[in-house]
Design a protein around this motif. Structure first.
Motif, PDB file in Angstrom:
ATOM      1  N   GLN B 262     -39.538  14.908  16.569  1.00 46.11           N
ATOM      2  CA  GLN B 262     -40.540  15.685  15.848  1.00 46.11           C
ATOM      3  C   GLN B 262     -40.867  16.949  16.631  1.00 46.11           C
ATOM      4  O   GLN B 262     -41.362  16.877  17.734  1.00 46.11           O
ATOM      5  CB  GLN B 262     -41.797  14.836  15.649  1.00 46.11           C
ATOM      6  CG  GLN B 262     -41.523  13.434  15.129  1.00 46.11           C
ATOM      7  CD  GLN B 262     -40.909  13.446  13.738  1.00 46.11           C
ATOM      8  OE1 GLN B 262     -40.923  14.469  13.050  1.00 46.11           O
ATOM      9  NE2 GLN B 262     -40.360  12.321  13.317  1.00 46.11           N
ATOM     10  N   GLU B 267     -45.644  17.291  12.436  1.00 46.04           N
ATOM     11  CA  GLU B 267     -44.594  16.367  11.981  1.00 46.04           C
ATOM     12  C   GLU B 267     -44.805  14.970  12.551  1.00 46.04           C
ATOM     13  O   GLU B 267     -44.615  13.969  11.867  1.00 46.04           O
ATOM     14  CB  GLU B 267     -43.211  16.873  12.421  1.00 46.04           C
ATOM     15  CG  GLU B 267     -42.739  18.113  11.683  1.00 46.04           C
ATOM     16  CD  GLU B 267     -41.411  18.631  12.234  1.00 46.04           C
ATOM     17  OE1 GLU B 267     -40.629  17.837  12.794  1.00 46.04           O
ATOM     18  OE2 GLU B 267     -41.169  19.847  12.120  1.00 46.04           O
ATOM     19  N   GLU B 271     -45.605  11.411  10.610  1.00 43.14           N
ATOM     20  CA  GLU B 271     -44.789  10.197  10.712  1.00 43.14           C
ATOM     21  C   GLU B 271     -45.637   8.999  11.160  1.00 43.14           C
ATOM     22  O   GLU B 271     -45.492   7.892  10.630  1.00 43.14           O
ATOM     23  CB  GLU B 271     -43.608  10.398  11.667  1.00 43.14           C
ATOM     24  CG  GLU B 271     -42.825   9.095  11.815  1.00 43.14           C
ATOM     25  CD  GLU B 271     -41.410   9.254  12.332  1.00 43.14           C
ATOM     26  OE1 GLU B 271     -40.987  10.395  12.566  1.00 43.14           O
ATOM     27  OE2 GLU B 271     -40.748   8.218  12.511  1.00 43.14           O
ATOM     28  N   GLU B 274     -47.623   7.721   8.254  1.00 40.44           N
ATOM     29  CA  GLU B 274     -46.782   6.953   7.327  1.00 40.44           C
ATOM     30  C   GLU B 274     -46.484   5.565   7.874  1.00 40.44           C
ATOM     31  O   GLU B 274     -46.586   4.562   7.166  1.00 40.44           O
ATOM     32  CB  GLU B 274     -45.474   7.704   7.056  1.00 40.44           C
ATOM     33  CG  GLU B 274     -45.645   8.773   5.986  1.00 40.44           C
ATOM     34  CD  GLU B 274     -44.476   9.750   5.948  1.00 40.44           C
ATOM     35  OE1 GLU B 274     -43.414   9.437   6.530  1.00 40.44           O
ATOM     36  OE2 GLU B 274     -44.639  10.823   5.340  1.00 40.44           O
TER      37      GLU B 274
END
Lengths: 289, 279
Positions: B262, B267, B271, B274
């Motif tokens: 990343q 970013e 992640e 998520e």
């Protein structure tokens, strides 16, 4: 050697139309053998404080105790030389101050100026050169034939050769590449630990402040805004962000994760491994399936 | 199809009295509209590249082609109209006594009509958000403001390419961000192609493409994502890697299954979020 600033104020160009208050009500103690980081914006008064530490500037109010010497506002101060020998300042872009024909003469200039016999000064020069990680073969070279990084080290050696008890560093790594930065910062830290030299680091790098300092002093609008250990100072990162200051990468990441993931960290993490473990903990990684 | 703006073909350069080539058979191209970051340790040859690109030095071997013109002592003045440069030290490049005089300096040298000159100075200063400071003297400006004036001086000459030669390395974090933001906007508006010579790996991570210099040669040429895969290799070259990549690595070592590298905090945060919601 202990340094204490009491209610220090400094105005530039007093009694002229250009009079400007640079710092006010500054109270600060630098205990012997400690490592202090001074942080704040350009214009927050860091450099003005720094110049008070060895009597380059005399306060317009208040007083400064440097070892057994007191510098007070309104008094004619003479014989500041012993202070300047004990408090060495490495200015920003120190290599701009190199001027002699050879590296040896340049490093010897300070000690000789303070009355050290030439033969002894040469020994000090060799020792200082070793401390900054350069070899004796460059003693006879012109400092201007060296690379930028080497020039910086020679200039630092010139300060170390005066055997200061307090070392004041004004952005000592500006303009160096990442490896050069780390080498120089590690070198100062080693000197601090092995020789017990008190160190005052003026920096924009919160990473360096967090990594090396015992105490962080935050300057804002000419006065001390906050002081404390890195853990204390970075435990309220929102305040620093509000002042427009940086926080260490790790803390910045924590803030963002708190906001976007809705998790809560108990304490600021000041290195990457610690942060990785904290993230794992708050995500309860491995406990859920 | 990407339009090639600059081509370096097997360029060699050596300083007088030095044993090794400062730039040793270097070839690469620069495309219109891109942001190219050139990184490397002190002494890797990246600043020499900058000097070669705008004709402060000339190659001993090989050639440099800018906008179809081969760079030579004859063409250097035409090439410099195409390439503007911002140097490291804000105090060494302020030549005027006021902000607008400073920006006008290059135009005067180029013999531009006073009417057009005034217009261009004003526009250029507006672009870098320094149009409130027309009659300010340089010592009243911060480092970041001085560098933005230097950028305006370059813009006023309407070049295709701007080279930033460690232009932010002497600035504080706020000044650095001001300057990068200014250049980013200019690039977005398709005004300029940017070549940035830098030590700032976080800045390089946001470039379109990176070139890693080592000992006078091109060590790697690729997107930031490709370059930062090198991880430890970059550190051994005296460079660093962005914070998010270091953290992702440490997370993986601690058993958190982060997938890719990343490049930015954003970013990585995404992640992690998520992952968190999937668990």
């Amino acid at each position: 050697m202990r340094i204490e600033l009491q209610d220090v104020e400094y105005r530039y160009q007093v009694n002229t139309p250009f009079e400007r208050l640079a710092i006010h009500d500054v109270n600060l103690v630098i205990e012997p053998g400690t490592y202090t980081a001074l942080i704040g914006h350009t214009g927050s008064g860091k450099s003005t404080i720094l110049q008070h530490l060895n009597g380059l500037l005399q306060p317009t109010k208040g007083k400064i105790q440097v070892g057994d010497r007191t510098i007070e506002a309104g008094k004619k101060e003479k014989q500041l030389r012993p202070i300047r020998k004990k408090v060495g300042i490495v200015f920003q872009f120190a290599e701009h101050q190199l001027f002699e024909e050879t590296v040896e003469k340049d490093i010897c200039f300070g000690p000789i100026n303070f009355g050290v016999p030439e033969a002894d000064a040469k020994l000090l020069a060799r020792d200082a050169l070793k401390q900054v990680g350069l070899g004796e073969e460059i003693l006879g070279k012109s400092p201007f034939d060296l690379s930028g990084g080497q020039m910086r080290r020679v200039a630092i050696a010139g300060v170390l050769a005066m055997e200061p008890e307090v070392l004041v560093l004004d952005e000592p790594t500006a303009g160096l590449d990442p490896r050069g930065r780390k080498e120089i910062m590690d070198m100062f830290y080693q000197l601090h630990q092995e020789r017990g030299i008190s160190t005052v680091l003026v920096t924009h790098s919160m990473e360096d402040a967090a990594r090396y300092a015992d105490e962080i002093v935050i300057m804002h609008k000419g006065t001390v805004y906050q002081k404390g250990s890195p853990n204390e100072v970075f435990s309220q990162p929102e305040q620093l962000v509000e002042l427009g200051l940086d926080v260490p990468d790790t803390v910045r990441f924590q803030l963002r994760l708190q906001k976007e993931m809705g998790v809560r960290f108990d304490k600021p993490c000041l290195n990457i491994e610690e942060l990785a473990m904290e993230i794992k903990r708050v995500m309860k990684w491995g406990e859920r399936s | 199809m990407r339009e090639q703006l600059v081509l370096l073909d097997n360029v060699v350069f050596k300083y007088d009295g030095q044993e090794h080539n400062a730039v040793d058979h270097v070839s690469f191209d620069v495309f219109k509209g891109e942001w190219l970051a050139i990184v490397g340790h002190n002494g890797s040859g990246k600043s020499t590249l900058a000097k070669l690109l705008n004709g402060l030095q000339f190659p001993l071997e090989g050639k440099i082609i800018v906008n179809g013109m081969e760079l030579s002592e004859e063409s250097v003045w035409d090439v410099r109209k195409r390439i503007g440069m911002v140097f490291q030290n804000p105090d060494n490049q302020f030549v005027g006594t006021t902000v607008q005089d400073d920006v006008a300096f290059g135009l005067e040298n180029a013999g531009i009509e006073p009417e057009i000159m005034r217009e261009r100075v004003k526009n250029a200063l507006k672009r870098v958000k320094m149009d409130q400071f027309l009659n300010q003297e340089p010592h009243h400006l911060s480092g970041g403001q001085k560098q933005r004036v230097a950028i305006a001086g370059v813009l006023a000459l309407q070049p295709d390419i701007i080279i930033l030669d460690e232009a932010t390395s002497m600035l504080d974090p706020r000044g650095r961000e001001e300057v990068l933001e200014t250049v980013r906007e200019l690039k977005e508006e398709n005004v300029l192609t940017v070549i940035s010579i830098t030590h700032d790996l976080e800045e390089a991570a946001k470039a379109d493409r990176m070139i890693v210099m080592n000992q006078g040669t091109v060590y790697r040429n690729g997107t930031p994502r490709e370059i930062f895969q090198l991880e430890e290799e970059l550190i051994s070259l005296g460079l660093d890697i962005p914070f998010s990549i270091k953290l992702a690595k440490s997370l993986r070592e601690n058993g958190v299954e982060i997938e890719d590298r990343q490049l930015t905090d954003g970013e990585l945060v995404k992640e992690l979020c998520e992952l968190n919601s999937r668990m």
